[in-house]
Motif scaffolding. Structure first.
Motif, PDB file in Angstrom:
ATOM      1  N   LEU A  62       0.956  -1.117  -0.163  1.00  0.00           N
ATOM      2  CA  LEU A  62      -0.081  -0.151  -0.026  1.00  0.00           C
ATOM      3  C   LEU A  62       0.662   1.301   0.133  1.00  0.00           C
ATOM      4  N   ARG A  63       2.055   1.180   0.636  1.00  0.00           N
ATOM      5  CA  ARG A  63       2.993   2.367   0.597  1.00  0.00           C
ATOM      6  C   ARG A  63       3.682   2.607  -0.810  1.00  0.00           C
ATOM      7  N   PHE A  64       3.722   1.763  -1.546  1.00  0.00           N
ATOM      8  CA  PHE A  64       4.309   1.605  -2.807  1.00  0.00           C
ATOM      9  C   PHE A  64       3.671   2.817  -3.702  1.00  0.00           C
TER      10      PHE A  64
ATOM     11  N   LEU B 150      16.865  -0.495  16.113  1.00  0.00           N
ATOM     12  CA  LEU B 150      15.536  -1.087  16.363  1.00  0.00           C
ATOM     13  C   LEU B 150      14.604   0.142  16.487  1.00  0.00           C
ATOM     14  N   VAL B 151      13.562   0.191  15.798  1.00  0.00           N
ATOM     15  CA  VAL B 151      12.358   1.402  15.967  1.00  0.00           C
ATOM     16  C   VAL B 151      11.389   1.041  16.662  1.00  0.00           C
ATOM     17  N   HIS B 152      10.923   1.460  17.938  1.00  0.00           N
ATOM     18  CA  HIS B 152       9.740   1.262  18.541  1.00  0.00           C
ATOM     19  C   HIS B 152       8.681   2.072  18.144  1.00  0.00           C
ATOM     20  N   ALA B 153       8.015   1.616  17.048  1.00  0.00           N
ATOM     21  CA  ALA B 153       6.847   2.229  16.724  1.00  0.00           C
ATOM     22  C   ALA B 153       5.838   2.226  17.546  1.00  0.00           C
ATOM     23  N   LEU B 154       5.533   1.114  18.340  1.00  0.00           N
ATOM     24  CA  LEU B 154       4.118   1.278  19.240  1.00  0.00           C
ATOM     25  C   LEU B 154       5.082   0.380  20.485  1.00  0.00           C
TER      26      LEU B 154
ATOM     27  N   GLY C 226      -2.269  12.261  17.061  1.00  0.00           N
ATOM     28  CA  GLY C 226      -0.626  12.251  17.363  1.00  0.00           C
ATOM     29  C   GLY C 226       0.274  12.982  16.584  1.00  0.00           C
ATOM     30  N   PRO C 227       1.357  13.533  16.558  1.00  0.00           N
ATOM     31  CA  PRO C 227       2.157  14.229  15.823  1.00  0.00           C
ATOM     32  C   PRO C 227       2.486  13.172  14.803  1.00  0.00           C
ATOM     33  N   SER C 228       3.479  13.530  13.559  1.00  0.00           N
ATOM     34  CA  SER C 228       3.605  12.521  12.408  1.00  0.00           C
ATOM     35  C   SER C 228       4.803  11.666  13.263  1.00  0.00           C
ATOM     36  N   GLY C 229       4.693  10.362  12.856  1.00  0.00           N
ATOM     37  CA  GLY C 229       5.939   9.513  13.421  1.00  0.00           C
ATOM     38  C   GLY C 229       5.346   8.920  14.810  1.00  0.00           C
ATOM     39  N   SER C 230       4.374   9.468  15.251  1.00  0.00           N
ATOM     40  CA  SER C 230       3.891   8.782  16.704  1.00  0.00           C
ATOM     41  C   SER C 230       3.362   7.389  16.690  1.00  0.00           C
ATOM     42  N   GLY C 231       3.079   6.880  15.458  1.00  0.00           N
ATOM     43  CA  GLY C 231       2.830   5.243  15.391  1.00  0.00           C
ATOM     44  C   GLY C 231       1.315   5.082  15.357  1.00  0.00           C
ATOM     45  N   LYS C 232       0.509   6.276  14.593  1.00  0.00           N
ATOM     46  CA  LYS C 232      -0.819   5.971  14.491  1.00  0.00           C
ATOM     47  C   LYS C 232      -1.231   4.943  13.416  1.00  0.00           C
ATOM     48  N   SER C 233      -0.418   5.511  12.216  1.00  0.00           N
ATOM     49  CA  SER C 233      -0.841   4.340  11.135  1.00  0.00           C
ATOM     50  C   SER C 233      -0.407   2.891  11.325  1.00  0.00           C
ATOM     51  N   THR C 234       0.711   2.856  12.256  1.00  0.00           N
ATOM     52  CA  THR C 234       1.033   1.484  12.435  1.00  0.00           C
ATOM     53  C   THR C 234       0.333   0.734  13.355  1.00  0.00           C
ATOM     54  N   LEU C 235      -0.487   1.666  14.333  1.00  0.00           N
ATOM     55  CA  LEU C 235      -1.518   0.788  14.998  1.00  0.00           C
ATOM     56  C   LEU C 235      -2.635   0.591  14.183  1.00  0.00           C
TER      57      LEU C 235
ATOM     58  N   ILE D  51       8.086  -3.289  16.692  1.00  0.00           N
ATOM     59  CA  ILE D  51       9.451  -2.922  16.720  1.00  0.00           C
ATOM     60  C   ILE D  51       9.765  -3.192  15.184  1.00  0.00           C
ATOM     61  N   TYR D  52      10.311  -2.278  14.753  1.00  0.00           N
ATOM     62  CA  TYR D  52      10.879  -2.389  13.114  1.00  0.00           C
ATOM     63  C   TYR D  52      12.399  -2.334  13.255  1.00  0.00           C
ATOM     64  N   GLN D  53      12.899  -2.972  12.456  1.00  0.00           N
ATOM     65  CA  GLN D  53      14.341  -3.150  12.444  1.00  0.00           C
ATOM     66  C   GLN D  53      14.886  -2.268  11.191  1.00  0.00           C
ATOM     67  N   MET D  54      15.672  -1.186  11.443  1.00  0.00           N
ATOM     68  CA  MET D  54      16.234  -0.140  10.297  1.00  0.00           C
ATOM     69  C   MET D  54      17.770  -0.403  10.480  1.00  0.00           C
ATOM     70  N   GLY D  55      18.115  -1.067   9.591  1.00  0.00           N
ATOM     71  CA  GLY D  55      19.667  -1.734   9.459  1.00  0.00           C
ATOM     72  C   GLY D  55      19.730  -2.096  11.044  1.00  0.00           C
TER      73      GLY D  55
HETATM   74  N1  LIG Z   1       8.306  -0.392   7.471  1.00  0.00           N
HETATM   75  C1  LIG Z   1       8.718   0.245   8.531  1.00  0.00           C
HETATM   76  N2  LIG Z   1      10.080   0.125   8.830  1.00  0.00           N
HETATM   77  C2  LIG Z   1      10.725   0.925   9.690  1.00  0.00           C
HETATM   78  N3  LIG Z   1      10.197   1.765  10.358  1.00  0.00           N
HETATM   79  C3  LIG Z   1       8.922   2.136   9.990  1.00  0.00           C
HETATM   80  C4  LIG Z   1       8.298   1.384   9.110  1.00  0.00           C
HETATM   81  N4  LIG Z   1       6.885   1.718   9.336  1.00  0.00           N
HETATM   82  C5  LIG Z   1       6.949   2.982  10.288  1.00  0.00           C
HETATM   83  N5  LIG Z   1       8.098   3.022  10.895  1.00  0.00           N
HETATM   84  C6  LIG Z   1       8.345   3.957  11.759  1.00  0.00           C
HETATM   85  O1  LIG Z   1       7.540   3.844  12.778  1.00  0.00           O
HETATM   86  C7  LIG Z   1       7.189   4.971  13.574  1.00  0.00           C
HETATM   87  C8  LIG Z   1       5.687   5.198  13.372  1.00  0.00           C
HETATM   88  O2  LIG Z   1       5.148   5.430  11.866  1.00  0.00           O
HETATM   89  P1  LIG Z   1       3.738   5.414  11.645  1.00  0.00           P
HETATM   90  O3  LIG Z   1       2.759   4.619  12.446  1.00  0.00           O
HETATM   91  O4  LIG Z   1       3.517   5.453  10.090  1.00  0.00           O
HETATM   92  O5  LIG Z   1       3.483   7.026  12.273  1.00  0.00           O
HETATM   93  P2  LIG Z   1       2.211   7.907  12.058  1.00  0.00           P
HETATM   94  O6  LIG Z   1       1.198   7.416  11.096  1.00  0.00           O
HETATM   95  O7  LIG Z   1       1.808   8.640  13.234  1.00  0.00           O
HETATM   96  O8  LIG Z   1       2.993   9.207  11.330  1.00  0.00           O
HETATM   97  C9  LIG Z   1       8.024   5.985  12.746  1.00  0.00           C
HETATM   98  O9  LIG Z   1       9.298   6.450  13.330  1.00  0.00           O
HETATM   99  C10 LIG Z   1       8.278   5.275  11.391  1.00  0.00           C
HETATM  100  O10 LIG Z   1       9.435   5.958  10.916  1.00  0.00           O
END
Ligand SMILES: Nc1ncnc2c1ncn2[C@@H]1O[C@H](COP(=O)(O)OP(=O)(O)O)[C@@H](O)[C@H]1O
Ligand SMILES: [Mg+2]
Lengths: 416, 234
Positions: A413-415, B21-25, B42-51, B14-18
């Motif tokens: 979806l992000r693509f 570790l990114v704790h999204a939630l 929440g502000p951008s990057g707070s994990g809304k979309s992930t949730l 938790i996402y792995q970026m290289g």
């Molecule tokens: N596929 C992914 N790989 C690595 N990091 C991710 C990925 N998707 C989201 N993130 C990271 O997780 C955090 C939350 O992202 P996201 O849920 O999109 O925030 P929002 O929707 O609130 O802006 C951000 O720091 C983002 O960079």
């Protein structure tokens, strides 16, 4: 499910239309592969027909005892050293044979000249034979009649001419009752044999049949080896006739038990073998070429399908978010790749149909050897091409389709 | 007591970026009941979309439990997850996510295709959904023949057409001007009032104020979760 298939086909069509050139290039390998399959089938179909025609010339219930082996399979040196089959031996066989319906002595004079209406025609073959020859495939006449037993007995001045003799000399004019001269001897034309020649037997229409007695009055019979036609008869067993013939010939030719046969038995079976070899060669070449083309074709299609999957990543994500199962996704791409190949097959069929038609219509005028070509592709080729192309499409689409189905929906979806 | 549709406990992602570790939630616990209207703020990057992706069964959490309509989502296979997305969840995205080559009606029909509904019934339901968003005169239009607001209405109609348990909208007004955005928010209010359950993801205070309950996220943590006493209604 059915609706999904229908939608996928429409979608494939749409994709093909928006990207005609790309689709064409991608399916080029498949087009070539299918075309080879079609052309091969077409050639084999023609060969089969030529073989059938040849069989009807020879007669499937006929054996021909000859010094020579017609297929050329026997060792030529040993064949050349055989003693001639004499008229006396042929007469003996005719008298002694029990199981054959007819035993018919033949003697050929190749390269005979004919005189008619002040002109000389070269390269015909005079055949001295009996009236019973009328019951072999030669007896199938276009015009007139065969000579009868009385004319045979008296060595009458009558002649039955082959189709090419008729076409060359009379050019459509009614030949019956006309007199032609062989070696200066006048003979009355009483019949014309139907056209029989094929690529293997084009000489056969140059034959002219006269009573054996007449032949011996013109040429020296003892200088040549006879060929004896044996008709087994419809109900008779060809194997039984062959066994008796070999037994009798060995006695007539005074062979000791340990000596090999010093004559050949020619029959349709022998030709089946040499045609089989020809078929096999066409098959082998065809299979090698087809495999190569299909490998290239599959790679081409697979490549384009990978590109398509990548281009539609977003769409796959959307579909998954709406509840598409993996099955729906891979089905869509398998259908698309099969559709692409099927279009390739249709293109091949159209092209090859045109080639077949023009080749069969115009080529034999320049190269008589290819008169066996069929102007219309055999029906089964349409079915085979369709099935093969769909199969190739499924094969080529498999890996891209699986990749599409496995895509992570969030990333898809992000693509963009 | 109303029925819980969404019940998550101690969810982390938790996402792995290289090597990082990114704790999204982190350790999110929330219950959402039938016919709630919730804003995830929440502000951008707070994990809304992930949730939201986890709630929508598009993604799976790294740890924690998720019960959807009393079903443990972790125990479902791919096909069962697809079925839940198909029948129980309606997504609305910021970028509309319509199929560009299909007409509005066809786009709305698509979820019904995946639930195996017969053609005449599909068309009937899709037309009804289009009417409910006021676009009955745009059925045969393709997305590029529609305005942004109209596209989002088609997307909402598509989310509604299967009568899902919940509608998840991720920044639905993000790509629209404020007037059109208002129209869309009005539509959400109507849907809520007619009994739908709505989760609205947004980073704009103004938009969030339309909801009945506001959950604020920051750095993957729930900052606050309160009833909105100043709900803005049309
Ligand atoms: N596929 C992914 N790989 C690595 N990091 C991710 C990925 N998707 C989201 N993130 C990271 O997780 C955090 C939350 O992202 P996201 O849920 O999109 O925030 P929002 O929707 O609130 O802006 C951000 O720091 C983002 O960079
Ligand atoms: Mg977001």
């Amino acid at each position: 499910m059915l609706y999904e298939i229908k939608e996928s086909i429409l979608l494939s069509f749409e994709a093909l239309r928006t990207n005609k050139l790309r689709a064409f290039l991608a399916s080029l390998g498949v087009v070539i592969g299918i075309s080879i399959v079609i052309m091969m089938g077409w050639l084999l179909g023609g060969l089969d027909k030529a073989m059938q025609d040849t069989f009807s010339i020879i007669g499937t219930d006929m054996l021909y005892i000859d010094k020579w082996d017609w297929t050329g399979n026997d060792n030529w040196r040993s064949v050349r050293n055989r003693k001639n089959i004499t008229q006396k031996q042929a007469e003996q066989l005719r008298k002694l044979h029990g199981s054959a319906e007819y035993v018919i002595p033949n003697i050929n004079q190749w390269g005979t000249n004919i005189e008619y209406d002040g002109e000389v025609y070269q390269g015909m073959t005079a055949v001295g034979t009996t009236a019973e020859n009328a019951f072999t495939p030669v007896g199938n006449l276009l015009l007139g009649r065969y000579f009868n037993e009385f004319e045979e007995e008296f060595g009458s001045n009558v002649i039955v001419i082959g189709h090419l003799v008729y076409a060359t000399i009379f050019k459509g004019e009614n030949p019956l009752g006309k007199t032609i001269k062989l070696n200066g001897r006048p003979l009355r034309v009483i019949g014309v044999v139907k056209k029989r020649g094929t690529m293997f037997f084009d000489f056969i229409d140059r034959q002219m049949f006269i009573p054996l007695k007449k032949y011996s009055a013109i040429w020296d019979v003892d200088k040549k080896s006879m060929s004896i036609g044996i008709k087994a008869g419809v109900d008779n067993n060809l194997d039984e006739v062959r066994t008796e013939t070999i037994g009798l010939m060995r006695i007539i030719r005074n062979l000791k038990p340990n000596e090999p046969n010093d004559f050949s038995i020619n029959e349709t079976k022998a030709f089946e073998k040499s045609i089989e070899t020809l078929r096999l060669n066409v098959y082998m070449i065809g299979i090698v070429m087809t495999s190569l083309a299909f490998i290239v074709g599959i790679i081409g299609i697979m490549n384009i399908m990978f590109v398509t999957v990548t281009e539609r990543t977003k769409e796959i994500g959307i579909r998954k978010s709406l509840g598409a199962k993996k099955r729906s996704i891979w089905l869509q791409f398998l259908i698309e790749s099969s559709f692409l190949c099927l279009m390739g097959a249709i293109l091949s069929l159209v092209m090859c149909s045109a080639i077949a038609y023009f080749a069969a219509t115009y080529l034999p005028d320049y190269f008589p050897e290819v008169s066996f070509l069929l102007p219309v592709l055999p029906t089964e080729l349409f079915i085979i091409s369709t099935v093969v192309s769909i199969f190739v499409g499924l094969l080529a689409g498999l890996i891209p389709a699986i990749r599409a189905a496995r895509l992570n929906p969030v990333e898809a979806l992000r693509f963009d | 007591m109303s029925k819980p549709i969404i019940d998550i406990k101690n969810i982390s992602k938790i996402y792995q970026m290289g090597s990082q570790l990114v704790h999204a939630l982190r350790d999110i616990t929330v219950t959402i009941n039938e016919n709630e209207y919730v804003a995830l703020m929440g502000p951008s990057g707070s994990g809304k979309s992930t949730l939201m992706n986890i709630l929508g069964c598009l993604d799976t959490p790294s740890s924690g439990t998720y019960f959807f309509n009393n079903t443990n989502v972790r125990e479902l296979n791919d096909n069962e997850l697809a079925e839940i997305r198909n029948r129980e969840i309606g997504f609305v995205f910021q970028t509309f996510n319509l199929l560009p080559r299909a007409t509005a009606l066809k786009n709305i029909e698509l979820p019904l295709v995946y639930s195996g509904i017969k053609k005449y019934e599909r068309i009937e339901k899709a037309e009804e959904a289009l009417r409910s968003v006021g676009l009955e005169d745009r059925m045969e239009h393709k997305p590029n023949e529609l305005s942004g607001g109209q596209r989002q209405r088609v997307a909402i109609a598509r989310a509604l057409v299967t009568s899902p348990s919940i509608i998840l909208a991720d920044e639905p007004t993000g790509n629209l001007d404020s007037k059109t955005g208002n129209d869309i928010m009005r539509l959400f209010q109507t849907l809520w009032e007619s009994g739908n359950t709505i989760i609205l993801v947004t980073h704009e205070e103004e938009i969030a104020l339309h909801a009945k309950r506001i959950i604020r996220l920051r750095d993957g943590l729930i900052e606050s979760d309160e009833i909105n006493n100043n709900q803005v209604k049309f």
